[in-house]
Design a protein around this motif. Structure first.
Motif, PDB file in Angstrom:
ATOM      1  N   GLU A  27       0.856  -1.188   0.000  1.00  0.00           N
ATOM      2  CA  GLU A  27       0.000   0.000   0.000  1.00  0.00           C
ATOM      3  C   GLU A  27       0.896   1.243   0.000  1.00  0.00           C
ATOM      4  N   LEU A  28       0.626   2.162  -0.897  1.00  0.00           N
ATOM      5  CA  LEU A  28       1.422   3.373  -1.015  1.00  0.00           C
ATOM      6  C   LEU A  28       1.107   4.341   0.122  1.00  0.00           C
ATOM      7  N   ILE A  29       2.143   4.946   0.694  1.00  0.00           N
ATOM      8  CA  ILE A  29       1.975   6.004   1.695  1.00  0.00           C
ATOM      9  C   ILE A  29       2.564   7.276   1.101  1.00  0.00           C
ATOM     10  N   ALA A  36      10.472  10.589  -2.006  1.00  0.00           N
ATOM     11  CA  ALA A  36      10.480   9.159  -1.670  1.00  0.00           C
ATOM     12  C   ALA A  36       9.189   8.790  -0.952  1.00  0.00           C
ATOM     13  N   TYR A  37       8.399   7.927  -1.602  1.00  0.00           N
ATOM     14  CA  TYR A  37       7.154   7.489  -1.001  1.00  0.00           C
ATOM     15  C   TYR A  37       7.423   6.414   0.041  1.00  0.00           C
ATOM     16  N   GLY A  38       6.469   6.245   0.930  1.00  0.00           N
ATOM     17  CA  GLY A  38       6.516   5.144   1.869  1.00  0.00           C
ATOM     18  C   GLY A  38       5.555   4.061   1.411  1.00  0.00           C
ATOM     19  N   PHE A  39       5.592   2.941   2.112  1.00  0.00           N
ATOM     20  CA  PHE A  39       4.637   1.875   1.792  1.00  0.00           C
ATOM     21  C   PHE A  39       4.404   1.010   3.018  1.00  0.00           C
ATOM     22  N   ALA A  40       3.315   0.266   2.966  1.00  0.00           N
ATOM     23  CA  ALA A  40       2.955  -0.640   4.058  1.00  0.00           C
ATOM     24  C   ALA A  40       2.681  -2.018   3.462  1.00  0.00           C
ATOM     25  N   ILE A  41       3.165  -3.044   4.137  1.00  0.00           N
ATOM     26  CA  ILE A  41       2.878  -4.421   3.722  1.00  0.00           C
ATOM     27  C   ILE A  41       2.450  -5.212   4.943  1.00  0.00           C
ATOM     28  N   LYS A  42       1.633  -6.237   4.683  1.00  0.00           N
ATOM     29  CA  LYS A  42       1.170  -7.094   5.775  1.00  0.00           C
ATOM     30  C   LYS A  42       1.944  -8.397   5.750  1.00  0.00           C
ATOM     31  N   LEU A  43       2.509  -8.761   6.888  1.00  0.00           N
ATOM     32  CA  LEU A  43       3.244 -10.008   7.030  1.00  0.00           C
ATOM     33  C   LEU A  43       2.572 -10.812   8.135  1.00  0.00           C
ATOM     34  N   PHE A  49       5.432  -0.793   8.284  1.00  0.00           N
ATOM     35  CA  PHE A  49       5.419   0.481   7.578  1.00  0.00           C
ATOM     36  C   PHE A  49       6.858   0.907   7.280  1.00  0.00           C
ATOM     37  N   PHE A  50       7.088   1.333   6.054  1.00  0.00           N
ATOM     38  CA  PHE A  50       8.402   1.812   5.613  1.00  0.00           C
ATOM     39  C   PHE A  50       8.278   3.277   5.219  1.00  0.00           C
ATOM     40  N   THR A  51       9.206   4.096   5.720  1.00  0.00           N
ATOM     41  CA  THR A  51       9.179   5.528   5.414  1.00  0.00           C
ATOM     42  C   THR A  51      10.584   6.001   5.064  1.00  0.00           C
ATOM     43  N   PRO A  52      10.710   7.172   4.447  1.00  0.00           N
ATOM     44  CA  PRO A  52      12.040   7.771   4.262  1.00  0.00           C
ATOM     45  C   PRO A  52      12.688   8.040   5.618  1.00  0.00           C
ATOM     46  N   GLY A  53      14.010   8.169   5.615  1.00  0.00           N
ATOM     47  CA  GLY A  53      14.727   8.416   6.860  1.00  0.00           C
ATOM     48  C   GLY A  53      14.785   9.872   7.270  1.00  0.00           C
ATOM     49  N   VAL A  54      14.410  10.779   6.369  1.00  0.00           N
ATOM     50  CA  VAL A  54      14.446  12.213   6.711  1.00  0.00           C
ATOM     51  C   VAL A  54      13.378  12.480   7.771  1.00  0.00           C
ATOM     52  N   SER A  55      13.799  12.998   8.926  1.00  0.00           N
ATOM     53  CA  SER A  55      12.878  13.082  10.068  1.00  0.00           C
ATOM     54  C   SER A  55      11.674  13.973   9.794  1.00  0.00           C
ATOM     55  N   SER A  56      11.864  15.089   9.077  1.00  0.00           N
ATOM     56  CA  SER A  56      10.730  15.975   8.811  1.00  0.00           C
ATOM     57  C   SER A  56       9.681  15.289   7.946  1.00  0.00           C
ATOM     58  N   GLU A  57      10.128  14.469   6.990  1.00  0.00           N
ATOM     59  CA  GLU A  57       9.193  13.725   6.145  1.00  0.00           C
ATOM     60  C   GLU A  57       8.534  12.607   6.945  1.00  0.00           C
ATOM     61  N   MET A  61       4.406  11.985   7.725  1.00  0.00           N
ATOM     62  CA  MET A  61       3.770  10.764   7.240  1.00  0.00           C
ATOM     63  C   MET A  61       3.167   9.959   8.392  1.00  0.00           C
ATOM     64  N   VAL A  62       3.862   9.910   9.525  1.00  0.00           N
ATOM     65  CA  VAL A  62       3.322   9.205  10.689  1.00  0.00           C
ATOM     66  C   VAL A  62       2.060   9.892  11.182  1.00  0.00           C
ATOM     67  N   LYS A  63       2.138  11.219  11.339  1.00  0.00           N
ATOM     68  CA  LYS A  63       1.008  11.965  11.899  1.00  0.00           C
ATOM     69  C   LYS A  63      -0.213  11.934  10.984  1.00  0.00           C
ATOM     70  N   ASP A  64       0.004  12.168   9.682  1.00  0.00           N
ATOM     71  CA  ASP A  64      -1.125  12.354   8.781  1.00  0.00           C
ATOM     72  C   ASP A  64      -1.637  11.061   8.163  1.00  0.00           C
ATOM     73  N   GLN A  65      -0.790  10.013   8.118  1.00  0.00           N
ATOM     74  CA  GLN A  65      -1.227   8.816   7.400  1.00  0.00           C
ATOM     75  C   GLN A  65      -1.088   7.512   8.178  1.00  0.00           C
ATOM     76  N   ILE A  66       0.072   7.295   8.810  1.00  0.00           N
ATOM     77  CA  ILE A  66       0.270   5.991   9.451  1.00  0.00           C
ATOM     78  C   ILE A  66      -0.607   5.827  10.685  1.00  0.00           C
ATOM     79  N   LEU A  67      -0.620   6.822  11.576  1.00  0.00           N
ATOM     80  CA  LEU A  67      -1.452   6.711  12.770  1.00  0.00           C
ATOM     81  C   LEU A  67      -2.941   6.618  12.437  1.00  0.00           C
TER      82      LEU A  67
END
Length: 305
Positions: A27-29, A36-43, A49-57, A61-67
């Motif tokens: 799933e695209l994040i 750099a987009y993030g993505f989520a996979i179910k295992l 959840f995978f995200t870029p390493g840049v803290s501001s990004e 992404m955590v606040k607006d989409q992952i949570l």
């Protein structure tokens, strides 16, 4: 990704193409502030959840989409409120020992975050929990005046107290190379209250030399207190034989403590410790508690005039 670069009038580097390669079924994040987009996979039963390493990004992404996704997927899970107590002078093991008789209700947790020179103690409590304030009060009693800030760190706490009490500072640094002033100025509110600062990188060979520099710093602050109506003076002496003298001067008197490290620190870590002890003297004065606190990691002797 190409559209983002075109909007910036830039050509997308070929190396960025790999950012568009996602695992099949992921799933695209969206990343609203980067390429750099993030993505989520179910295992099995877990979502990863995978995200870029840049803290501001990452934070956006955590606040607006992952949570929000997690709240939809696991609606029965209650969110926890985090109460933070910032401490200095106690080790994590000592704090844990002090808390061993605390009874945590179901759903409550205590966590620690150690980052020299502080240990942050965190109480996680259910949003609708009724025991949080009572438990927090017990924790504060056990930690005593080693708490340098509640919900905020030492410098933020100092800023609010200086503003509330309208106290002006003068600072003389002989061993920390401007570290005190620099750290204080990370909080903009301090700039109005640090009226005078003197920085010297001084090295001494004998205790007599160090005592002379301590007296010179004390005399300088006394003059500043008289001429500029500064209420508080702080000084850190030069280092001699692993010992540094830290002083607090007010109209009520002068407090000195001679600090000796119990272990070898790097140059930066040594400065962190010196500055923290000095600013903790200031914090204690402003809070009206004992100027000389209990610190496990250093040896000290004291003086007051």
């Amino acid at each position: 990704m190409k559209a983002k670069y075109e909007k910036l009038n830039r050509e997308m580097p070929a190396a960025n193409l790999k950012q568009a390669m996602l695992p099949e079924g992921a799933e695209l994040i969206d990343n609203p502030v980067g390429t750099a987009y993030g993505f989520a996979i179910k295992l099995n039963r877990s979502w990863i959840f995978f995200t870029p390493g840049v803290s501001s990004e990452f934070k956006i992404m955590v606040k607006d989409q992952i949570l929000p996704r997690l709240q939809v997927k696991y609606p029965a899970n209650q969110s926890l409120h985090c109460f933070r107590l910032f401490t200095y002078g106690l080790s994590e093991s000592s704090i844990s020992d002090a808390f061993q008789h605390l009874t945590l209700p179901q759903g409550y947790e205590i966590g620690y975050r150690s980052s020299l020179p502080f240990i942050e103690v965190k109480l996680f409590a259910p949003e609708q929990g009724n025991s949080a304030l009572t438990l927090l009060a017990e924790m504060e009693t056990l930690l005593g005046d080693n708490i340098v800030g509640k919900q905020v760190g030492l410098t933020d706490n100092l800023a609010s107290m200086l503003i509330q009490q309208n106290k002006k500072l003068a600072i003389v640094e002989q061993s920390t190379g401007g570290f005190v002033v620099n750290w204080l100025n990370q909080q903009p509110a301090h700039s109005e209250y640090v009226v005078s600062a003197s920085v010297k990188n001084t090295v001494v060979d004998t205790k007599t030399d160090m005592d002379a520099l301590v007296k010179a710093a004390s005399d300088q602050l006394q003059r500043l207190n008289a001429t500029l109506d500064i209420q508080i003076g702080l000084f850190s002496s030069a280092l001699h034989d692993g010992t540094v003298t830290l002083g607090l001067i007010t109209k009520e008197g002068q407090w000195n403590q001679h600090v000796q490290f119990k272990r070898v620190y790097s140059h930066d870590d040594q400065r962190w410790v010196i500055v923290t002890v000095l600013l903790d003297m200031l914090r204690r004065y402003l809070q009206g508690v004992a100027i000389f606190g209990h610190y496990e990691s250093i040896n000290r002797s004291f003086g007051k005039s």
